[in-house]
Structures are given as C-alpha cells and as structure tokens.
Motif scaffolding. Structure first.
Motif, PDB file in Angstrom:
ATOM      1  N   ILE A   1     -33.181 -34.576 -35.592  1.00 25.82           N
ATOM      2  CA  ILE A   1     -31.781 -33.648 -34.801  1.00 25.82           C
ATOM      3  C   ILE A   1     -30.975 -34.383 -35.123  1.00 25.82           C
ATOM      4  O   ILE A   1     -30.813 -35.776 -35.417  1.00 25.82           O
ATOM      5  N   ASP A   2     -29.270 -33.834 -35.243  1.00 31.78           N
ATOM      6  CA  ASP A   2     -28.786 -34.044 -36.051  1.00 31.78           C
ATOM      7  C   ASP A   2     -27.045 -33.125 -35.528  1.00 31.78           C
ATOM      8  O   ASP A   2     -27.903 -32.340 -35.773  1.00 31.78           O
ATOM      9  N   GLY A   3     -26.269 -33.759 -35.535  1.00 32.52           N
ATOM     10  CA  GLY A   3     -24.923 -32.428 -35.284  1.00 32.52           C
ATOM     11  C   GLY A   3     -24.215 -32.463 -36.443  1.00 32.52           C
ATOM     12  O   GLY A   3     -24.167 -33.205 -36.845  1.00 32.52           O
ATOM     13  N   THR A   4     -23.560 -30.824 -36.230  1.00 28.48           N
ATOM     14  CA  THR A   4     -22.821 -30.533 -37.359  1.00 28.48           C
ATOM     15  C   THR A   4     -21.559 -30.232 -37.047  1.00 28.48           C
ATOM     16  O   THR A   4     -22.034 -29.607 -35.830  1.00 28.48           O
ATOM     17  N   ASP A   5     -20.610 -30.236 -37.695  1.00 32.42           N
ATOM     18  CA  ASP A   5     -19.210 -29.813 -37.266  1.00 32.42           C
ATOM     19  C   ASP A   5     -18.753 -28.444 -38.115  1.00 32.42           C
ATOM     20  O   ASP A   5     -19.430 -28.854 -39.787  1.00 32.42           O
ATOM     21  N   VAL A   6     -18.208 -27.915 -37.497  1.00 27.89           N
ATOM     22  CA  VAL A   6     -17.237 -26.695 -38.615  1.00 27.89           C
ATOM     23  C   VAL A   6     -16.108 -26.364 -38.311  1.00 27.89           C
ATOM     24  O   VAL A   6     -15.519 -26.996 -37.130  1.00 27.89           O
TER      25      VAL A   6
ATOM     26  N   LYS B   1      -9.159 -32.142 -37.515  1.00 27.71           N
ATOM     27  CA  LYS B   1      -8.604 -30.920 -38.010  1.00 27.71           C
ATOM     28  C   LYS B   1     -10.086 -30.573 -36.659  1.00 27.71           C
ATOM     29  O   LYS B   1     -10.981 -30.825 -36.360  1.00 27.71           O
ATOM     30  N   PRO B   2      -9.198 -29.247 -35.827  1.00 26.65           N
ATOM     31  CA  PRO B   2      -9.888 -28.573 -34.730  1.00 26.65           C
ATOM     32  C   PRO B   2     -10.941 -27.686 -35.336  1.00 26.65           C
ATOM     33  O   PRO B   2     -11.690 -27.827 -36.246  1.00 26.65           O
ATOM     34  N   GLY B   3     -12.324 -27.981 -34.675  1.00 24.30           N
ATOM     35  CA  GLY B   3     -13.798 -27.585 -35.687  1.00 24.30           C
ATOM     36  C   GLY B   3     -14.867 -27.431 -34.194  1.00 24.30           C
ATOM     37  O   GLY B   3     -14.731 -27.142 -32.666  1.00 24.30           O
ATOM     38  N   LEU B   4     -15.799 -26.385 -34.253  1.00 16.40           N
ATOM     39  CA  LEU B   4     -17.507 -26.562 -32.510  1.00 16.40           C
ATOM     40  C   LEU B   4     -18.190 -27.127 -33.366  1.00 16.40           C
ATOM     41  O   LEU B   4     -18.340 -27.856 -34.469  1.00 16.40           O
ATOM     42  N   ARG B   5     -18.764 -28.168 -32.555  1.00 13.40           N
ATOM     43  CA  ARG B   5     -20.612 -28.819 -32.986  1.00 13.40           C
ATOM     44  C   ARG B   5     -21.444 -27.736 -31.828  1.00 13.40           C
ATOM     45  O   ARG B   5     -21.664 -27.855 -31.655  1.00 13.40           O
ATOM     46  N   TYR B   6     -22.595 -27.982 -33.333  1.00 13.60           N
ATOM     47  CA  TYR B   6     -23.587 -28.052 -33.023  1.00 13.60           C
ATOM     48  C   TYR B   6     -24.844 -28.679 -33.527  1.00 13.60           C
ATOM     49  O   TYR B   6     -24.073 -29.828 -34.365  1.00 13.60           O
ATOM     50  N   LEU B   7     -25.912 -28.305 -32.636  1.00 11.16           N
ATOM     51  CA  LEU B   7     -26.981 -29.474 -32.837  1.00 11.16           C
ATOM     52  C   LEU B   7     -28.090 -29.002 -33.506  1.00 11.16           C
ATOM     53  O   LEU B   7     -28.191 -27.422 -32.882  1.00 11.16           O
ATOM     54  N   VAL B   8     -28.534 -29.147 -34.717  1.00  9.67           N
ATOM     55  CA  VAL B   8     -29.872 -29.313 -35.362  1.00  9.67           C
ATOM     56  C   VAL B   8     -31.274 -29.359 -35.173  1.00  9.67           C
ATOM     57  O   VAL B   8     -31.010 -30.982 -36.105  1.00  9.67           O
ATOM     58  N   ALA B   9     -32.204 -29.172 -34.859  1.00  5.21           N
ATOM     59  CA  ALA B   9     -33.712 -29.636 -34.261  1.00  5.21           C
ATOM     60  C   ALA B   9     -34.331 -28.854 -35.737  1.00  5.21           C
ATOM     61  O   ALA B   9     -34.179 -27.709 -36.022  1.00  5.21           O
ATOM     62  N   LEU B  10     -34.685 -30.237 -36.902  1.00  8.38           N
ATOM     63  CA  LEU B  10     -35.660 -29.318 -37.981  1.00  8.38           C
ATOM     64  C   LEU B  10     -36.783 -29.640 -37.523  1.00  8.38           C
ATOM     65  O   LEU B  10     -37.156 -31.664 -36.542  1.00  8.38           O
TER      66      LEU B  10
ATOM     67  N   PHE C   1     -28.418 -25.167 -31.033  1.00 11.23           N
ATOM     68  CA  PHE C   1     -27.575 -25.478 -29.644  1.00 11.23           C
ATOM     69  C   PHE C   1     -26.155 -25.527 -30.190  1.00 11.23           C
ATOM     70  O   PHE C   1     -25.853 -26.688 -31.064  1.00 11.23           O
ATOM     71  N   GLY C   2     -25.542 -25.100 -29.899  1.00  9.55           N
ATOM     72  CA  GLY C   2     -24.466 -24.916 -29.405  1.00  9.55           C
ATOM     73  C   GLY C   2     -23.858 -23.456 -29.455  1.00  9.55           C
ATOM     74  O   GLY C   2     -24.505 -22.615 -29.297  1.00  9.55           O
ATOM     75  N   PRO C   3     -22.366 -23.706 -29.605  1.00  9.56           N
ATOM     76  CA  PRO C   3     -21.486 -24.551 -30.292  1.00  9.56           C
ATOM     77  C   PRO C   3     -20.875 -25.580 -28.598  1.00  9.56           C
ATOM     78  O   PRO C   3     -21.160 -24.761 -27.074  1.00  9.56           O
ATOM     79  N   ARG C   4     -20.195 -26.166 -28.850  1.00 11.29           N
ATOM     80  CA  ARG C   4     -19.661 -27.264 -28.072  1.00 11.29           C
ATOM     81  C   ARG C   4     -18.569 -27.808 -28.882  1.00 11.29           C
ATOM     82  O   ARG C   4     -18.482 -27.738 -30.118  1.00 11.29           O
ATOM     83  N   LEU C   5     -17.964 -28.456 -27.771  1.00  7.91           N
ATOM     84  CA  LEU C   5     -16.076 -28.292 -28.604  1.00  7.91           C
ATOM     85  C   LEU C   5     -16.449 -30.145 -28.220  1.00  7.91           C
ATOM     86  O   LEU C   5     -17.243 -30.774 -27.581  1.00  7.91           O
ATOM     87  N   PRO C   6     -16.205 -30.584 -29.813  1.00  8.88           N
ATOM     88  CA  PRO C   6     -16.660 -31.887 -30.537  1.00  8.88           C
ATOM     89  C   PRO C   6     -15.879 -32.767 -29.867  1.00  8.88           C
ATOM     90  O   PRO C   6     -15.743 -34.106 -29.954  1.00  8.88           O
ATOM     91  N   GLY C   7     -14.772 -32.355 -29.264  1.00  7.59           N
ATOM     92  CA  GLY C   7     -14.026 -33.650 -28.228  1.00  7.59           C
ATOM     93  C   GLY C   7     -14.484 -33.494 -27.117  1.00  7.59           C
ATOM     94  O   GLY C   7     -13.681 -34.813 -26.659  1.00  7.59           O
ATOM     95  N   VAL C   8     -14.686 -32.776 -27.070  1.00  8.13           N
ATOM     96  CA  VAL C   8     -15.490 -33.206 -25.199  1.00  8.13           C
ATOM     97  C   VAL C   8     -17.562 -33.434 -25.275  1.00  8.13           C
ATOM     98  O   VAL C   8     -17.209 -34.773 -24.535  1.00  8.13           O
ATOM     99  N   TYR C   9     -17.867 -32.632 -26.543  1.00  6.07           N
ATOM    100  CA  TYR C   9     -19.106 -33.478 -26.233  1.00  6.07           C
ATOM    101  C   TYR C   9     -19.607 -34.115 -27.980  1.00  6.07           C
ATOM    102  O   TYR C   9     -19.446 -33.758 -28.799  1.00  6.07           O
ATOM    103  N   ASN C  10     -20.553 -34.533 -27.152  1.00  3.37           N
ATOM    104  CA  ASN C  10     -20.565 -36.182 -28.539  1.00  3.37           C
ATOM    105  C   ASN C  10     -22.140 -35.512 -29.028  1.00  3.37           C
ATOM    106  O   ASN C  10     -22.661 -34.877 -28.088  1.00  3.37           O
ATOM    107  N   GLU C  11     -22.641 -36.084 -29.330  1.00  3.57           N
ATOM    108  CA  GLU C  11     -24.511 -35.648 -29.738  1.00  3.57           C
ATOM    109  C   GLU C  11     -25.315 -36.338 -28.770  1.00  3.57           C
ATOM    110  O   GLU C  11     -26.480 -34.974 -28.399  1.00  3.57           O
ATOM    111  N   THR C  12     -25.397 -37.153 -27.943  1.00  3.45           N
ATOM    112  CA  THR C  12     -26.130 -37.299 -26.855  1.00  3.45           C
ATOM    113  C   THR C  12     -26.279 -36.434 -26.284  1.00  3.45           C
ATOM    114  O   THR C  12     -26.295 -35.737 -25.532  1.00  3.45           O
ATOM    115  N   MET C  13     -24.475 -36.533 -25.426  1.00  2.00           N
ATOM    116  CA  MET C  13     -24.427 -35.097 -24.922  1.00  2.00           C
ATOM    117  C   MET C  13     -25.002 -33.428 -24.569  1.00  2.00           C
ATOM    118  O   MET C  13     -25.581 -33.239 -24.044  1.00  2.00           O
TER     119      MET C  13
END
Length: 221
Positions: A74-79, A99-108, A119-131
């Motif tokens: 699993i890994d997080g990626t921001d857009v 800059k502003p963005g959205l965060r997703y978690l991708v599972a392979l 999984f997502g999106p979540r706010l990157p300023g609020v959610y880290n990948e563990t959360m």
C-alpha cells in the motif's frame, strides 16, 4: 445520427490522458463543449461502476503462495487541485507539492501487481497515510495479515516497512515490491488528469476519474 458509443469512450480516454480544456477537446472531437462534457462524464460514470468488479480486494490471495501472510503493498499518492486561500486551505495543503491537493491510498496485490483497492480521497493536511490505512483497510485484513509499506507508515504491527527487514533477502524482496508499486504510481501519473492540477469544481467527482485511470492503467505496460 449520433456517433457510435465507442467514439465517446475514446473521448474519455483522450480527456484523462491529455486533460486539455473542454473547449479545446471538444474542438478536436468536432462537437460542442456541452456535448463533450456530457459524454465524457457519462462514460466516466460507466467505467467507475466497474470498480467492484475490476478492483477486487478479496481477490488479493488468489495468486499468493501457500502459507503467505502478506498479500498487499500500500502507498499514498497526492494529486493537485485548485483551491483559493480560505480557512480550509491548510486542510488541503499537501507537503509533497507545497500546494493544495487530495490524497489517495492505493493497494496492489503483491504477487500479480494488480490494483486491489483505491481508498480516498482525503485531505492531505488532515490525514496521513497511516490514518487512511486505519480507516479504509485495517479492518478488512485478516488478524495476522501484514502489508508492505514504505518508511512513511508508522504505528501498526501489520506494517512491513524497510526498517524491520533484517536479512539481505528480506530487504531485496521489500525493494522489489516497493519498486513495482512505484512503477504503478508512475504509470497512472502518465495521465495528465492526475499529474496536472485538477480544474474541476466538484471535488467529489475526482474519485471517479482516479478510478477510471486506475482501471485503464491496471495492466498497461
């Protein structure tokens, strides 16, 4: 007489790949902006509806070795997104872009490399990948199941991070799994709708295009 539907699917593929303005894309496709937008959104919704059939979390064990306890990386990626300065600006702020963005978690899937979950999106300023892992994946794992992650994930016994790999073989296996995941992330970022700043006003619709790209790029070379 209307164009055949396969041509409208090509409009969607062109849109997510090149992410030009609707006016420019409509001109290329010899149609109006309203028609272009409607057809692209219709086909995007259609592809998105396939998510549960194509990105199947419960299929993660189908190609695994007997006795394996780890089936996913699993890994997080921001857009990037457009966002004006406001009281909520910090919540959207991504340290990856500054800059502003959205965060997703991708599972392979580890053994096949297929995408099993977005999984997502979540706010990157609020959610880290563990959360995000705790919210979207943790409770779906078997009690003794573990997942391969990078060093940014902390605080869960399920995490197989570089720091806990002891032998040269474990380190090499971890690197290979992470390399495959980074390759997938790079593959979907070839689509400019994910690599360039998202211009859409309705951020709730962004997940549709993210999943569309994940499905299209699932087995792309």
């Amino acid at each position: 007489m209307g164009r055949p539907k396969y041509e409208h699917l090509l409009w969607l593929l062109h849109y997510v790949k090149e992410y030009r303005t609707e006016d420019a894309s409509a001109k290329t496709c010899h149609t109006t902006s309203n028609t272009y937008r409607r057809r692209v959104n219709d086909f995007a919704s259609g592809v998105y509806s396939l998510e549960d059939k194509v990105l199947v979390f419960d299929r993660r064990k189908s190609n695994a070795r007997i006795g394996a306890k780890s089936f996913l990386s699993i890994d997080g990626t921001d857009v990037r997104i457009q966002r004006k300065q406001s009281d909520s600006y910090k919540a959207f702020f991504s340290y990856k872009f500054r800059k502003p963005g959205l965060r997703y978690l991708v599972a392979l899937e580890i053994d096949s490399g297929n995408c099993a979950l977005i999984f997502g999106p979540r706010l990157p300023g609020v959610y880290n990948e563990t959360m995000m892992f705790r919210e979207g994946i943790k409770d779906r794992l078997d009690p003794d199941e573990r997942v391969v992650v990078d060093g940014g994930f902390k605080g869960e016994v399920a995490f197989i991070s570089p720091e806990i790999c002891q032998t040269d073989l474990e380190k090499e296996q971890h690197r290979n799994v992470r390399l495959r995941h980074e390759t997938f992330n790079a593959r979907i970022k070839r689509f400019k709708i994910l690599s360039e700043t998202y211009r859409g006003r309705d951020l709730n619709y962004h997940i549709v295009f993210f999943v569309v790209v994940a499905i299209i790029g699932r087995n792309e070379g």
